[in-house]
Design a protein around this motif. Structure first.
Motif, PDB file in Angstrom:
ATOM      1  N   ALA A  31       0.831  -1.204   0.000  1.00 45.60           N
ATOM      2  CA  ALA A  31       0.000   0.000   0.000  1.00 45.60           C
ATOM      3  C   ALA A  31       0.864   1.252   0.000  1.00 45.60           C
ATOM      4  N   GLN A  32       1.939   1.222   0.789  1.00 40.19           N
ATOM      5  CA  GLN A  32       2.874   2.349   0.848  1.00 40.19           C
ATOM      6  C   GLN A  32       3.494   2.597  -0.523  1.00 40.19           C
ATOM      7  N   ALA A  33       3.885   1.509  -1.201  1.00 39.24           N
ATOM      8  CA  ALA A  33       4.545   1.632  -2.504  1.00 39.24           C
ATOM      9  C   ALA A  33       3.586   2.167  -3.566  1.00 39.24           C
ATOM     10  N   ALA A  34       2.343   1.664  -3.572  1.00 41.15           N
ATOM     11  CA  ALA A  34       1.369   2.133  -4.544  1.00 41.15           C
ATOM     12  C   ALA A  34       1.062   3.613  -4.334  1.00 41.15           C
ATOM     13  N   GLN A  35       0.969   4.019  -3.074  1.00 45.87           N
ATOM     14  CA  GLN A  35       0.716   5.426  -2.770  1.00 45.87           C
ATOM     15  C   GLN A  35       1.888   6.298  -3.232  1.00 45.87           C
ATOM     16  N   LYS A  36       3.109   5.829  -2.972  1.00 47.55           N
ATOM     17  CA  LYS A  36       4.301   6.579  -3.375  1.00 47.55           C
ATOM     18  C   LYS A  36       4.412   6.654  -4.898  1.00 47.55           C
ATOM     19  N   ALA A  37       4.049   5.559  -5.577  1.00 51.00           N
ATOM     20  CA  ALA A  37       4.099   5.528  -7.037  1.00 51.00           C
ATOM     21  C   ALA A  37       2.995   6.374  -7.654  1.00 51.00           C
ATOM     22  N   SER A  71       0.063   5.297  -8.368  1.00 52.51           N
ATOM     23  CA  SER A  71      -0.610   4.480  -9.370  1.00 52.51           C
ATOM     24  C   SER A  71      -0.914   3.098  -8.825  1.00 52.51           C
ATOM     25  N   THR A  72      -2.000   2.492  -9.306  1.00 56.92           N
ATOM     26  CA  THR A  72      -2.292   1.086  -8.998  1.00 56.92           C
ATOM     27  C   THR A  72      -2.121   0.214 -10.228  1.00 56.92           C
ATOM     28  N   THR A  73      -1.674   0.798 -11.338  1.00 55.45           N
ATOM     29  CA  THR A  73      -1.495   0.029 -12.578  1.00 55.45           C
ATOM     30  C   THR A  73      -0.075   0.082 -13.124  1.00 55.45           C
ATOM     31  N   ASP A  74       0.707   1.087 -12.715  1.00 65.86           N
ATOM     32  CA  ASP A  74       2.098   1.190 -13.175  1.00 65.86           C
ATOM     33  C   ASP A  74       2.967   0.289 -12.303  1.00 65.86           C
ATOM     34  N   VAL A  75       3.093  -0.947 -12.731  1.00 65.08           N
ATOM     35  CA  VAL A  75       3.769  -1.966 -11.930  1.00 65.08           C
ATOM     36  C   VAL A  75       5.245  -1.649 -11.744  1.00 65.08           C
ATOM     37  N   VAL A  76       5.881  -1.086 -12.735  1.00 69.14           N
ATOM     38  CA  VAL A  76       7.300  -0.743 -12.610  1.00 69.14           C
ATOM     39  C   VAL A  76       7.493   0.323 -11.529  1.00 69.14           C
ATOM     40  N   ALA A  77       6.640   1.328 -11.522  1.00 68.37           N
ATOM     41  CA  ALA A  77       6.735   2.382 -10.510  1.00 68.37           C
ATOM     42  C   ALA A  77       6.469   1.832  -9.114  1.00 68.37           C
ATOM     43  N   ALA A 133       9.194   1.683  -5.967  1.00 72.23           N
ATOM     44  CA  ALA A 133       8.864   2.191  -4.635  1.00 72.23           C
ATOM     45  C   ALA A 133       8.968   1.098  -3.585  1.00 72.23           C
ATOM     46  N   LEU A 134       8.575  -0.122  -3.967  1.00 68.72           N
ATOM     47  CA  LEU A 134       8.626  -1.240  -3.029  1.00 68.72           C
ATOM     48  C   LEU A 134      10.064  -1.593  -2.668  1.00 68.72           C
ATOM     49  N   GLU A 135      10.990  -1.337  -3.579  1.00 69.11           N
ATOM     50  CA  GLU A 135      12.402  -1.569  -3.282  1.00 69.11           C
ATOM     51  C   GLU A 135      12.883  -0.713  -2.111  1.00 69.11           C
ATOM     52  N   HIS A 146      15.799  -7.832  -3.178  1.00 70.12           N
ATOM     53  CA  HIS A 146      14.376  -7.873  -2.824  1.00 70.12           C
ATOM     54  C   HIS A 146      14.099  -8.879  -1.708  1.00 70.12           C
ATOM     55  N   GLN A 147      15.021  -8.942  -0.760  1.00 66.91           N
ATOM     56  CA  GLN A 147      14.865  -9.767   0.433  1.00 66.91           C
ATOM     57  C   GLN A 147      14.549  -8.844   1.605  1.00 66.91           C
ATOM     58  N   PHE A 148      13.371  -9.043   2.216  1.00 68.72           N
ATOM     59  CA  PHE A 148      12.940  -8.234   3.350  1.00 68.72           C
ATOM     60  C   PHE A 148      13.838  -8.530   4.546  1.00 68.72           C
ATOM     61  N   GLN A 149      14.203  -7.477   5.279  1.00 67.81           N
ATOM     62  CA  GLN A 149      15.055  -7.603   6.450  1.00 67.81           C
ATOM     63  C   GLN A 149      14.258  -7.206   7.691  1.00 67.81           C
ATOM     64  N   GLN A 150      14.207  -8.105   8.690  1.00 70.50           N
ATOM     65  CA  GLN A 150      13.439  -7.863   9.896  1.00 70.50           C
ATOM     66  C   GLN A 150      14.009  -8.699  11.035  1.00 70.50           C
ATOM     67  N   ASN A 151      13.614  -8.386  12.263  1.00 69.82           N
ATOM     68  CA  ASN A 151      14.020  -9.201  13.403  1.00 69.82           C
ATOM     69  C   ASN A 151      13.455 -10.612  13.261  1.00 69.82           C
ATOM     70  N   LEU A 152      14.151 -11.578  13.855  1.00 71.67           N
ATOM     71  CA  LEU A 152      13.640 -12.950  13.943  1.00 71.67           C
ATOM     72  C   LEU A 152      13.522 -13.322  15.420  1.00 71.67           C
ATOM     73  N   ALA A 153      12.546 -14.160  15.707  1.00 73.05           N
ATOM     74  CA  ALA A 153      12.319 -14.618  17.080  1.00 73.05           C
ATOM     75  C   ALA A 153      12.434 -16.134  17.130  1.00 73.05           C
ATOM     76  N   VAL A 154      13.064 -16.646  18.183  1.00 73.08           N
ATOM     77  CA  VAL A 154      13.153 -18.094  18.418  1.00 73.08           C
ATOM     78  C   VAL A 154      12.435 -18.379  19.730  1.00 73.08           C
ATOM     79  N   GLY A 155      11.560 -19.382  19.719  1.00 71.77           N
ATOM     80  CA  GLY A 155      10.801 -19.714  20.914  1.00 71.77           C
ATOM     81  C   GLY A 155      10.819 -21.197  21.215  1.00 71.77           C
ATOM     82  N   VAL A 156      10.542 -21.543  22.462  1.00 70.78           N
ATOM     83  CA  VAL A 156      10.461 -22.937  22.884  1.00 70.78           C
ATOM     84  C   VAL A 156       9.055 -23.193  23.406  1.00 70.78           C
TER      85      VAL A 156
END
Length: 426
Positions: free
Chosen positions: A336-342, A344-350, A354-356, A374-384
């Motif tokens: 949603a953020q990328a489409a708003q920044k672009a 457009s909802t049809t200009d896939v390249v734009a 933006a998604l990059e 195009h690999q998302f970077q985020q925290n990871l959690a390990v649980g038992v």
């Protein structure tokens, strides 16, 4: 024959525009009317029938809920979601892709098979080159075979889950401190992802715990084994103190249940042991024995995390409708953020450009898209796994009475892995 399959797929595609869903709570309208300005059409291509239908339904709940949230605020874009049943088969997924494109989809969502994801990447690459006026993006929330953002990386593909090497490194952070561990058994599904998990387990064990012996290595057919007792017997006989597996869906549930039934009392280091029937199948035998890695767990000890989980449970109150994915929420927020920044909802390249640059935060969980691969970077959690009500376990899984106590948070900067991607941009 191909034409009739496409017609069947189109007829069977379920639009989430006010219609109730057969196997989950009825969803209200989540988009403006078809054809309205500012509508971005998304197609979920996933197993909605067959042995992995439960995983498809879990995804559907998450994506629909995320789209509802975007559509309920003034985000500058309205999301329209339609689902297509791949039946867990690559050929059906490719037919669904063609039907979705014909139906006007600009964004394809899929994840519950790396083999299917690979086939979709190839097909979308070819389609976007042949038909630039109908280009589509592929947003991947669960297919974690590492090559998809390395040698097979594509400008049209974005992965929002940590890939297998990242998940394995998080588990190794725990394994390094398990001094009682002398022998491990490796078991996985016999396709690209399962094979990658076993290879990476071997490499990371050799590098970080060379004292640990691999006492068994097994690949089994994906989605076709009904009785895992023979595998469980071999695991127990091997003398392994632990099992490392990337199994998911029924292949994980049946495996851990069979291990419990034969009296195996070792530890399971898993990618997906935190839900979809696995805790209930293990029962008390899994307490302190099942370890899982995820992008987020319900028992992360922050007020924002608890508020997020409570809001999901309010939306889907049935215990069996559990298994909320934070990464899928971040994915839709990023779109949603990328489409708003672009603009457009049809200009896939734009939208892709933006998604990059996506940088999104939801309930305290932040994720940033790495443009290089195009690999998302985020925290990871390990649980038992522990009994609900024990220290650190306020929430259980699927009403099972068991939840996961967080034992590690791996910061995003430490969870990231190098990439070999050589991105080709239009």
């Amino acid at each position: 024959m191909q034409s009739s399959r496409r017609l069947a797929l189109r007829a069977g595609a379920s639009s989430l525009l006010g219609a109730g869903l057969a196997s989950m709570a009825a969803l209200p309208a989540i988009a403006a009317g078809t054809g309205s300005p500012g509508v971005l059409k998304m197609a979920l291509v996933e197993s909605m029938s067959g042995p992995f239908a439960n995983t498809g339904e879990a995804v559907l709940r998450n994506i629909a809920w995320a789209a509802e949230r975007v559509n309920q605020r003034d985000a500058g874009v309205k999301l329209q979601l339609q689902r297509y049943d791949s039946k867990g088969q690559n050929e059906e997924a490719l037919s669904a892709l063609r039907a979705a494109i014909d139906d006007g989809a600009r964004v394809i969502l899929q994840g519950n098979s790396s083999a299917t994801a690979s086939a979709l990447i190839d097909a979308i690459n070819k389609h976007n080159e042949r038909e630039p006026d109908k280009r589509v993006l592929f947003l991947n929330y669960s297919a974690v075979e590492p090559s998809l953002t390395n040698e097979k990386c594509s400008f049209w593909h974005f992965r929002f889950d940590a890939h297998a090497n990242m998940r394995m490194a998080a588990l190794m952070d725990v394994i390094r401190g398990d001094q009682a561990l002398k022998g491990v058994y490796l078991i996985g599904q016999d396709y690209s992802f399962g094979q990658a998990v076993l290879r990476e387990a071997e490499q990371q064990l050799a590098a970080q715990r060379p004292d640990v012996k691999i006492v068994g290595r097994e690949l089994h057919p994906i989605g076709r084994v009904k009785d895992f007792a023979p595998y469980a017997v071999k695991i127990k006989a091997s003398g392994a103190q632990a099992v490392i597996t990337g199994n998911w869906g029924n292949d994980l549930t049946l495996l851990v249940k069979a291990a419990r039934d034969v009296g195996y009392d070792g530890t399971f280091y898993t990618f997906y042991g935190n839900a979809l029937g696995a805790p209930a199948a293990l029962g008390d035998a899994g307490v302190g024995k099942v370890i899982a890695v995820a992008d987020w767990l319900p028992n992360v000890q922050t007020a924002q995390s608890e508020a997020f989980y409570q809001s999901f449970r309010a939306r889907f109150p049935k215990p069996q409708d559990d298994y909320v994915h934070m990464r899928m929420q971040l994915m839709i927020e990023a779109l949603a953020q990328a489409a708003q920044k672009a603009g457009s909802t049809t200009d896939v390249v734009a939208i892709a450009r933006a998604l990059e640059q996506a940088d999104v935060t939801l309930y305290g969980q932040r994720g940033v898209m790495r443009a290089a691969d195009h690999q998302f970077q985020q925290n990871l959690a390990v649980g038992v796994m522990e009994r609900v009500g024990s220290p650190g376990v306020k929430f259980d899984v699927e009403g099972s009475g068991y939840g996961f106590r967080v034992i590690r948070i791996i910061p995003a900067d430490r969870a990231q892995q190098p990439t070999t991607c050589r991105m080709v941009r239009p």
